[in-house]
Design a protein around this motif. Sequence first.
Motif, short mmCIF file in Angstrom:
data_model
loop_
_atom_site.label_atom_id
_atom_site.label_comp_id
_atom_site.label_asym_id
_atom_site.label_seq_id
_atom_site.Cartn_x
_atom_site.Cartn_y
_atom_site.Cartn_z
N GLY A 301 -0.05 -26.94 -3.90
CA GLY A 301 1.37 -26.65 -3.39
C GLY A 301 1.64 -25.49 -2.57
N ILE A 302 3.07 -25.45 -2.01
CA ILE A 302 3.15 -24.25 -1.16
C ILE A 302 4.59 -24.05 -1.44
N THR A 303 4.94 -22.73 -1.70
CA THR A 303 6.34 -22.46 -2.07
C THR A 303 6.62 -20.98 -1.36
N ALA A 304 7.79 -20.72 -1.50
CA ALA A 304 8.25 -19.26 -1.06
C ALA A 304 9.40 -18.91 -1.88
N SER A 305 9.62 -17.31 -1.83
CA SER A 305 10.74 -17.05 -2.64
C SER A 305 11.44 -15.73 -1.87
N ASN A 306 12.68 -15.61 -1.79
CA ASN A 306 13.17 -14.47 -1.00
C ASN A 306 13.81 -13.52 -1.96
N ARG A 307 13.32 -13.40 -2.85
CA ARG A 307 13.82 -12.43 -3.94
C ARG A 307 13.07 -11.11 -3.81
N PHE A 308 12.25 -10.97 -2.81
CA PHE A 308 11.44 -9.76 -2.69
C PHE A 308 11.95 -8.82 -1.48
N ALA A 309 11.64 -7.45 -1.58
CA ALA A 309 11.88 -6.60 -0.58
C ALA A 309 10.53 -5.70 -0.63
N ALA A 310 10.46 -4.96 0.35
CA ALA A 310 9.05 -4.05 0.64
C ALA A 310 9.41 -2.52 1.07
N LEU A 311 8.87 -1.71 0.59
CA LEU A 311 8.75 -0.46 1.13
C LEU A 311 7.46 -0.13 2.09
N TYR A 312 7.49 0.14 3.42
CA TYR A 312 6.49 0.36 3.95
C TYR A 312 6.36 1.92 4.26
N LEU A 313 5.05 2.38 4.11
CA LEU A 313 4.80 3.93 4.44
C LEU A 313 3.69 3.94 5.50
N HIS A 314 3.73 4.77 6.38
CA HIS A 314 2.60 5.16 7.37
C HIS A 314 2.34 6.73 7.32
N ARG A 315 1.17 6.96 7.12
CA ARG A 315 0.51 8.52 7.12
C ARG A 315 -0.85 8.47 7.37
N TYR A 316 -1.06 9.09 8.47
CA TYR A 316 -2.59 9.24 8.91
C TYR A 316 -3.44 9.93 7.87
N LEU A 317 -4.52 9.25 7.74
CA LEU A 317 -5.40 9.90 6.59
C LEU A 317 -4.96 9.50 5.26
N LEU A 318 -3.82 8.59 5.37
CA LEU A 318 -3.44 8.21 3.96
C LEU A 318 -4.67 8.00 2.75
N ASN A 319 -5.73 7.38 3.25
CA ASN A 319 -6.83 7.22 2.26
C ASN A 319 -7.57 8.45 1.73
N LYS A 320 -7.20 9.80 2.42
CA LYS A 320 -7.98 10.69 2.10
C LYS A 320 -7.07 11.67 1.03
N GLN A 321 -5.66 11.08 0.85
CA GLN A 321 -4.84 11.93 0.20
C GLN A 321 -4.79 11.63 -1.31
N VAL A 322 -5.45 12.47 -2.02
CA VAL A 322 -5.64 12.52 -3.40
C VAL A 322 -4.18 12.54 -4.18
N GLY A 323 -3.88 11.59 -5.05
CA GLY A 323 -2.67 11.67 -5.78
C GLY A 323 -1.59 10.97 -5.12
N PHE A 324 -1.92 10.33 -3.79
CA PHE A 324 -0.66 9.92 -2.94
C PHE A 324 0.00 8.74 -3.57
N THR A 325 -0.81 7.94 -4.27
CA THR A 325 -0.14 6.74 -4.82
C THR A 325 0.57 7.15 -6.07
N LEU A 326 -0.10 8.01 -6.85
CA LEU A 326 0.35 8.47 -8.18
C LEU A 326 1.72 9.01 -8.26
N LYS A 327 1.92 10.03 -7.05
CA LYS A 327 3.24 10.60 -6.89
C LYS A 327 4.28 9.39 -6.61
N ILE A 328 3.83 8.34 -5.91
CA ILE A 328 4.94 7.19 -5.80
C ILE A 328 5.20 6.51 -6.97
#
Length: 450
Positions: A301-328
């Motif tokens: 089966g294939i289905t979709a839902s429009n009940r979603f929204a997204a927050l997009y963040l860009h930051r260079y070297l994000l993968n090196k930032q310790v605690g970045f996701t934790l703060k969010i």
Amino acid sequence: MKVVKFGGSSLADSQHFQKVIDIIKADKSRKVVVTSAPGKRFSGDIKVTDLLISYANAVIAGNDYENIVKSIFDRYQEIGEAYSVPADVLTSIHDKLVALPNGKYANDDYLMDAFKAHGERLNAELMAACLTSQGITAKFVDPSTAGIIVTDDPGNASVEEKTYENLGRISLGSDVLVFPGFFGFTEKGDIATFARGGSDITGSILARGFHASLYENFTDVNSIYAANPNIVDDPMPIKKMTYREMRELSYAGFSVFNDEAIIPAIQGQVPINVKNTNNPTAEGTLIVPEENFEIKSPVTGITASNRFAALYLHRYLLNKQVGFTLKILQILAKYGVSYEHMPSGIDDLTIIFDKNQLDDKTIKAMCRDIQAAVQPDNLEWIDDYAIIMVVGEGMRARIGTIENIIRPLADHDIAVHMINQGASRISIMLGTQESDANEAIKQIYNHFFN
């Protein structure tokens, strides 16, 4: 023994009641019946549950509600008189409706739940009387008597495990037992309703509690289809699918069940048969355990839902930032917001939310705090967001499925913003613009089914 549940559209009036009674008569193993409240009789009609919500709101606001009570009782009276049920049955229904404002409620949330639950409660009483008038010995079973215990969470209650011990003590004799769906009782004796698909949840609970051989869920469609018939012309009916497939598809938009409704049946390993009240001899769709499931095609089966929204963040070297996701995550917790998915790259992070838990004020405050806390190079709130789910047990053993899903979208210039394959390997999730979702479903469906 079978547990059988009927939705509101199947119980809208006396004519629909007759179809239900004929279905129960046709199979003596249908021993436990679950009723919803009477639904719409025609386009533009009002469901009894919606009338009860209006009734509750009028009581809370101190407004007159006499006409609302009459409109609700008229629905039950039409059905009862058509089956010549004893006068005391209709009198009891009327008295219970009139007495609702005089009940003792912990707060307005519990008041609302008690009012809403009476759509099912009164319809179950009426169904038991109608069955008896048609020569089928039936008995109404109140959830309080049966011991259906739920959490103290009005409007979003969950069943307590001790419920199954209580149900195990009920003996199934020759009578048909008629249960109201949608609600249970807390330990303190208050009525609390389940969330979306409440009567489906009750049917699922009873199927597990009574160790049913089958849980039949009657609705107004012949089967579950591989795609939404409002999007794809004449989609393929699904004859058999697994619990996992149903759960994945329900999460992203399949309206037959919500993704939580069948969990008790899954826990009890009770197969579920979705059938049509208006065409009860049709096979419908069988939902079964994964063990020994015979795979017929890569995609179910294939289905979709429009009940979603997204927050997009860009930051260079994000993968090196310790605690970045934790703060969010700490900021999300501050605002009481949960997230659905969080796909990421070395410099990018997308957080997907269910829009039902958000309002404009919360979004602005949350984005402001995230900007201050992690100082991204770019922060963008995306409201035009849809999630498409492509689901099938056959995808686990098939190489190249993702390519076959993406190719038809690329051929038709449909942009994909996110791809995520679940750990079960039976589902692939795509993020697209809301405006592209329907066309994406058509193209994926055509590739796999046409």
